[in-house]
Design a protein around this motif. Structure first.
Motif, PDB file in Angstrom:
ATOM      1  N   LEU A  41     -20.242 -16.862 -15.983  1.00 42.54           N
ATOM      2  CA  LEU A  41     -20.536 -16.591 -14.567  1.00 42.54           C
ATOM      3  C   LEU A  41     -21.922 -15.996 -14.392  1.00 42.54           C
ATOM      4  CD1 LEU A  41     -17.061 -15.103 -13.537  1.00 42.54           C
ATOM      5  CD2 LEU A  41     -17.904 -17.432 -13.188  1.00 42.54           C
ATOM      6  N   THR A  42     -22.336 -15.178 -15.357  1.00 43.98           N
ATOM      7  CA  THR A  42     -23.673 -14.586 -15.288  1.00 43.98           C
ATOM      8  C   THR A  42     -24.749 -15.649 -15.469  1.00 43.98           C
ATOM      9  OG1 THR A  42     -22.846 -12.485 -16.144  1.00 43.98           O
ATOM     10  CG2 THR A  42     -25.212 -12.869 -16.326  1.00 43.98           C
ATOM     11  N   LEU A  43     -24.530 -16.585 -16.384  1.00 42.42           N
ATOM     12  CA  LEU A  43     -25.493 -17.673 -16.567  1.00 42.42           C
ATOM     13  C   LEU A  43     -25.654 -18.477 -15.286  1.00 42.42           C
ATOM     14  CD1 LEU A  43     -24.474 -18.939 -20.120  1.00 42.42           C
ATOM     15  CD2 LEU A  43     -26.573 -17.745 -19.510  1.00 42.42           C
ATOM     16  N   ILE A  44     -24.532 -18.721 -14.613  1.00 39.68           N
ATOM     17  CA  ILE A  44     -24.595 -19.450 -13.341  1.00 39.68           C
ATOM     18  C   ILE A  44     -25.383 -18.640 -12.305  1.00 39.68           C
ATOM     19  CG2 ILE A  44     -23.220 -20.312 -11.411  1.00 39.68           C
ATOM     20  CD1 ILE A  44     -21.029 -20.978 -13.457  1.00 39.68           C
TER      21      ILE A  44
ATOM     22  N   LYS B 252     -29.014 -18.970 -12.610  1.00 44.78           N
ATOM     23  CA  LYS B 252     -29.493 -20.344 -12.448  1.00 44.78           C
ATOM     24  C   LYS B 252     -29.731 -21.038 -13.790  1.00 44.78           C
ATOM     25  CE  LYS B 252     -29.706 -19.365  -8.051  1.00 44.78           C
ATOM     26  NZ  LYS B 252     -28.597 -19.774  -7.145  1.00 44.78           N
ATOM     27  N   LEU B 253     -28.926 -20.684 -14.784  1.00 40.59           N
ATOM     28  CA  LEU B 253     -29.003 -21.323 -16.090  1.00 40.59           C
ATOM     29  C   LEU B 253     -27.817 -22.260 -16.265  1.00 40.59           C
ATOM     30  CD1 LEU B 253     -30.021 -18.244 -18.282  1.00 40.59           C
ATOM     31  CD2 LEU B 253     -31.492 -20.121 -17.534  1.00 40.59           C
ATOM     32  N   PRO B 254     -27.966 -23.335 -17.035  1.00 48.08           N
ATOM     33  CA  PRO B 254     -26.853 -24.272 -17.234  1.00 48.08           C
ATOM     34  C   PRO B 254     -25.657 -23.576 -17.884  1.00 48.08           C
ATOM     35  CG  PRO B 254     -28.921 -25.223 -18.012  1.00 48.08           C
ATOM     36  CD  PRO B 254     -29.195 -23.771 -17.718  1.00 48.08           C
ATOM     37  N   PRO B 255     -24.463 -23.732 -17.360  1.00 49.51           N
ATOM     38  CA  PRO B 255     -23.276 -23.115 -17.979  1.00 49.51           C
ATOM     39  C   PRO B 255     -23.071 -23.550 -19.425  1.00 49.51           C
ATOM     40  CG  PRO B 255     -22.766 -23.957 -15.788  1.00 49.51           C
ATOM     41  CD  PRO B 255     -24.131 -24.458 -16.128  1.00 49.51           C
ATOM     42  N   SER B 256     -23.595 -24.741 -19.778  1.00 53.58           N
ATOM     43  CA  SER B 256     -23.441 -25.218 -21.153  1.00 53.58           C
ATOM     44  C   SER B 256     -24.133 -24.316 -22.161  1.00 53.58           C
ATOM     45  CB  SER B 256     -24.006 -26.637 -21.280  1.00 53.58           C
ATOM     46  OG  SER B 256     -25.383 -26.667 -20.899  1.00 53.58           O
TER      47      SER B 256
ATOM     48  N   GLY C 240     -22.301 -22.085 -24.834  1.00 53.93           N
ATOM     49  CA  GLY C 240     -21.980 -22.541 -26.181  1.00 53.93           C
ATOM     50  C   GLY C 240     -23.015 -22.072 -27.190  1.00 53.93           C
ATOM     51  N   LEU C 241     -24.280 -22.083 -26.799  1.00 53.67           N
ATOM     52  CA  LEU C 241     -25.337 -21.600 -27.691  1.00 53.67           C
ATOM     53  C   LEU C 241     -25.219 -20.100 -27.920  1.00 53.67           C
ATOM     54  CD1 LEU C 241     -28.374 -23.600 -26.238  1.00 53.67           C
ATOM     55  CD2 LEU C 241     -27.092 -24.073 -28.329  1.00 53.67           C
ATOM     56  N   VAL C 242     -24.905 -19.359 -26.854  1.00 52.35           N
ATOM     57  CA  VAL C 242     -24.779 -17.904 -26.967  1.00 52.35           C
ATOM     58  C   VAL C 242     -23.613 -17.535 -27.869  1.00 52.35           C
ATOM     59  CG1 VAL C 242     -24.386 -15.758 -25.693  1.00 52.35           C
ATOM     60  CG2 VAL C 242     -25.863 -17.518 -24.719  1.00 52.35           C
TER      61      VAL C 242
ATOM     62  N   LEU D 186     -32.596 -17.937 -21.370  1.00 55.91           N
ATOM     63  CA  LEU D 186     -31.707 -18.150 -22.511  1.00 55.91           C
ATOM     64  C   LEU D 186     -32.104 -17.285 -23.695  1.00 55.91           C
ATOM     65  CD1 LEU D 186     -29.404 -19.652 -23.898  1.00 55.91           C
ATOM     66  CD2 LEU D 186     -31.024 -21.481 -24.459  1.00 55.91           C
ATOM     67  N   LEU D 187     -33.396 -17.151 -23.964  1.00 55.77           N
ATOM     68  CA  LEU D 187     -33.843 -16.360 -25.105  1.00 55.77           C
ATOM     69  C   LEU D 187     -33.361 -14.922 -24.993  1.00 55.77           C
ATOM     70  CD1 LEU D 187     -35.466 -16.290 -27.720  1.00 55.77           C
ATOM     71  CD2 LEU D 187     -37.504 -15.739 -26.355  1.00 55.77           C
ATOM     72  N   ALA D 188     -33.416 -14.354 -23.790  1.00 54.68           N
ATOM     73  CA  ALA D 188     -32.961 -12.978 -23.586  1.00 54.68           C
ATOM     74  C   ALA D 188     -31.460 -12.858 -23.805  1.00 54.68           C
ATOM     75  CB  ALA D 188     -33.340 -12.508 -22.183  1.00 54.68           C
TER      76      ALA D 188
END
Length: 396
Positions: free
Chosen positions: A239-242, A245-249, A252-254, A303-305
């Protein structure tokens, strides 16, 4: 009984064969444990349930896992570790197969309820086996190895889920049932059989044992706070990624980096300076790392953060999960170890109920910063209470 700190930590090869077998078997089982996120989809898309009805069914499942773990603890102390693990795994296989074959909503609901009632049966005996065959000083490494193996298997499970979902969601439940049976076969063939501790010691099992131990209840209270933080982390990150404004996919990387961190950082358990600290000092460090990672989640915008934050909170998990089980196993009389671990494990059932509400309400109220600042504050509070908890438990 006291918690020994020890001066040495064994490597993977130095752990007892029973622990290594159990870790491998549970990792095999974990390869198929990717069905729960798809259960609501099956209920709504394939069986015609509304979103609200699917939510109620998932709540039913979560509530059913609480008596499941208690039952597993009682069986572990009365029937024995190995038979209880097998019963739980076979029960899960039957339930998953039923879900895969269900063609009516009422049938699927009954299958989900059964799955909840058997879902946690094998957890207390699995944890008790590790405590039974390892010295107190070796238990953090053993429990950490179990957690790392299951985290790594979870990453592979995600790949399998992506592949099988193209064939149909029902196949996910079929594979989950197959991995449960494979794990049961491994345990049945290779795990040594031992008499139930209560039988071996001539000590009768009493249903209320553990619930009257204030030390265990203190661990349950602290563990519930931690488990709620952890489940909020898992549920709140997508939900935080959304919101950022980051892709929810990217979740999986996190989560993949988190699993990799848990595996790669295992040698840290054997650092000399860490070995010289007592269990509660190590847990204080773990909570501080967890708090730092949670706070970083609140202010991450790319994403890096989020990946950097995942390394921090995963290192905290590495230090916390193994030592909490070590403390509970040491507090328990040997004939009641399964029940003690089961009571402590209720914290996860409570957290599974509380975390979705906490995550969604805090996000709706003021966004990611409030959510993760609140979680970080809770982790800092847990770090602060460790000295008092040590005195209350009366362990070194």
């Amino acid at each position: 009984m006291t918690v020994a700190t020890g001066t040495e930590r064994p490597s993977w090869t130095g752990l007892p064969a029973a622990v290594r077998l159990l870790v491998i078997a549970r990792a095999v089982n974990r390869l198929g444990a990717f069905t729960l996120p798809f259960l609501a989809v099956v209920l709504t898309v394939e069986l015609g349930a509304t979103v609200a009805e699917a939510g109620l069914v998932m709540t039913l499942f979560g509530l059913a896992t609480i008596p499941s773990r208690i039952f597993g603890g009682h069986l572990a102390d009365r029937l024995g570790r190995k038979p209880t693990i097998i019963v739980g795994l076979v029960g899960c296989a039957v339930s998953q197969t039923w879900i895969a074959l269900a063609d009516q909503l009422w049938s699927a609901v009954l299958a989900v309820a059964l799955l909840g009632l058997v879902f946690e049966i094998y957890e207390p005996p699995s944890q008790a086996v590790i405590a039974d065959v390892t010295a107190p000083a070796d238990r953090p490494t053993a429990y950490s190895a179990l957690g790392a193996a299951m985290a790594a298997a979870a990453v592979a499970a995600g790949v399998l889920a992506a592949a099988l979902s193209h064939w149909g969601l029902r196949w996910l439940f079929v594979l989950d049932a197959a991995t449960c049976l494979a794990c049961a076969v491994l345990v049945g063939l290779a795990l040594p059989t031992a008499a139930p501790p209560s039988t071996a010691q001539g000590t009768p099992a009493t249903g209320g044992e553990g619930w009257r131990d204030r030390r265990l209840l203190a661990m349950l209270a602290v563990g519930t706070v931690f488990a709620t933080i952890y489940m909020t982390l898992i549920l709140g990150l997508p939900l935080t990624l959304i919101a950022r404004k980051l892709p929810p996919s990217n979740i999986g990387l996190v989560l993949g980096l988190s699993a990799l961190t848990l595996v790669a950082a295992q040698p840290l358990q054997r650092i000399r300076r860490l070995r010289q600290l007592n269990t509660f000092q190590v847990m204080t460090i773990g909570y501080l790392l967890l708090a730092a990672g949670l706070l970083a989640n609140g202010f991450a915008t790319n994403l890096l953060a989020f990946l950097a934050a995942a390394v921090l909170w995963s290192l905290g998990d590495l230090l916390l999960l193994s030592r909490a089980f070590t403390i509970v196993a040491a507090l328990a009389p040997e004939h009641a170890r399964g029940r003690y671990l089961a009571i402590y494990g209720i914290s996860w059932g409570i957290a599974t109920t509380l975390a979705p509400l906490a995550a969604t309400q805090l996000l709706d109220l003021a966004g990611p910063i409030l959510l993760w600042t609140t979680c970080a504050a809770a982790a800092l509070a847990l770090a602060a209470v460790q000295p008092s908890l040590r005195r209350h438990l009366n362990v070194p």
